[in-house]
Design an enzyme around this catalytic site. Sequence first.
Site, mmCIF file in Angstrom:
data_model
loop_
_atom_site.group_PDB
_atom_site.id
_atom_site.type_symbol
_atom_site.label_atom_id
_atom_site.label_comp_id
_atom_site.label_asym_id
_atom_site.label_seq_id
_atom_site.Cartn_x
_atom_site.Cartn_y
_atom_site.Cartn_z
ATOM 1 N N SER A 119 0.783 -1.203 -0.072
ATOM 2 C CA SER A 119 -0.075 -0.079 -0.053
ATOM 3 C C SER A 119 0.811 1.404 -0.013
ATOM 4 C CB SER A 119 -0.894 -0.001 1.129
ATOM 5 O OG SER A 119 -1.762 1.051 1.289
ATOM 6 N N HIS A 123 2.033 12.034 -1.216
ATOM 7 C CA HIS A 123 1.773 13.653 -1.066
ATOM 8 C C HIS A 123 3.108 14.479 -1.601
ATOM 9 C CE1 HIS A 123 -1.695 12.782 1.014
ATOM 10 N NE2 HIS A 123 -1.222 11.896 1.987
ATOM 11 N N HIS A 133 -2.684 7.144 -4.749
ATOM 12 C CA HIS A 133 -2.829 6.024 -4.183
ATOM 13 C C HIS A 133 -2.744 4.610 -4.724
ATOM 14 C CE1 HIS A 133 -5.792 2.951 -2.468
ATOM 15 N NE2 HIS A 133 -5.054 2.940 -1.466
ATOM 16 N N THR A 136 -2.377 -3.397 -3.728
ATOM 17 C CA THR A 136 -2.429 -4.361 -3.997
ATOM 18 C C THR A 136 -2.494 -5.656 -3.108
ATOM 19 O OG1 THR A 136 -0.655 -5.017 -5.035
ATOM 20 C CG2 THR A 136 -2.103 -4.232 -6.561
ATOM 21 N N ARG A 137 -3.342 -6.623 -2.961
ATOM 22 C CA ARG A 137 -3.312 -7.419 -1.811
ATOM 23 C C ARG A 137 -4.052 -8.940 -2.200
ATOM 24 N NH1 ARG A 137 -6.939 -3.763 -1.609
ATOM 25 N NH2 ARG A 137 -9.122 -4.143 -1.446
ATOM 26 N N HIS A 167 -5.223 7.017 -16.945
ATOM 27 C CA HIS A 167 -6.462 5.951 -17.144
ATOM 28 C C HIS A 167 -6.025 4.787 -18.480
ATOM 29 C CE1 HIS A 167 -9.748 6.545 -14.394
ATOM 30 N NE2 HIS A 167 -9.129 7.917 -14.428
ATOM 31 N N GLY A 280 -5.225 -4.988 14.772
ATOM 32 C CA GLY A 280 -4.026 -4.837 15.494
ATOM 33 C C GLY A 280 -2.763 -4.482 14.807
#
Length: 297
Positions: A119, A123, A133, A136-137, A167, A280
Amino acid sequence: MTEQFDDRKIRASAWFRELRDQIVAAFEALEDRQTGGATAHLPAGRFEVTETKRASEDGSDAGGGLMSVMRGGRVFEKIGVNVSTVHGTLGERAQAAMAARKGIPGMKDDPRFWASGISLVAHMQNPHAPAVHMNTRMFWTPHAWWFGGGSDLNPCIEYDEDTAQFHSVQKEHCDRHGDEHYPRLKAWADEYFYVPHRGRARGVGGIFVDDYCTGDWEADFAFIQDIGRAFLPAYVPLVDKRRDTDWTDADKDTQLVHRGLYAEYNLVYDRGTKFGLETGHDANAVLMSLPPLAKWV
C-alpha cells in the site's frame, strides 16, 4: 489444498515485496532527477525503512512487514510505501464486517486469516504534481481467498491530459486479461473513492477491485500483478511532467484543502484503514497515508 496455498502465499508475498522494491527505487530516482525548481536546494529524499511487527492476543508472532517513509524530499513532501504479511484470527467485529460483505460460511467456527499486500500514498511538494494512492493484496481464510487493489490519482489541480494518460495505462494492463475488466474496475473506483458527506469524488479515479476470485488462482494472481505493474508507467511520467511547474501561494492553499478531503476519506470510509486498526496492525503503518499538512476551511 493447504500445502498448495502455503506455496501460493509465499509467491504472493514475494511479489508484493518485489513491487515495493521497484517503486522505492523509482521514487528515489525521481528525487535525484529534481535538480531545478523551488525545492532543488533540498537534499534528495530517501526512504526511512522500519520493520513492523504484529502480535496476537497471546503475544505470539502474527507477522509484520516494512514501513518505508520519505519526508521532506525535493519531489515528495511525504510518501509511505508499506508491505506486510500478517496472520492470525479475525475478531468479532472483523468477522461481522466480512460476513456482511461476503457471507462466508464457517467463518465464526474457524476465523483464521492470512493477508499480504502493498500500500502506498504519495503527497507532493508541487501542487501541480498529483498525489496518488495504490495498493494490491491477497487475503486467505480456510473458507475462501481473494485478491484486491488498484490505484487512483488525486490531483488538487486537475489536468485532463494527465487523467487521460493515467487511465490509458491502467486500461492497457487490464486489457491483457480481457476487455471487460477496465470499464468495471474504473466504475468501481469511481464509486469506492466517492466522499458522500462532501458530495464529490476524492480525485479523478483509476481502477479498483475487491473480493476478486474467479476460482483460478494463477489467472487471478497474474491479473493482480498487472494491476501493480501498471502503477509506475501510469504515474511517474505525470510527476516528471509537473514537478518543475511554478506554483503560487494560492496553489499551495488549494493543495492543503484537498488534502483535508483526502484525510477525511481515509479516516471515515477507507476499508483498509479500518481493517488494519481492527486487526491490531502497527497504527503508524496503517495511518501513514495521512498527509503531513492539511487545511480545513
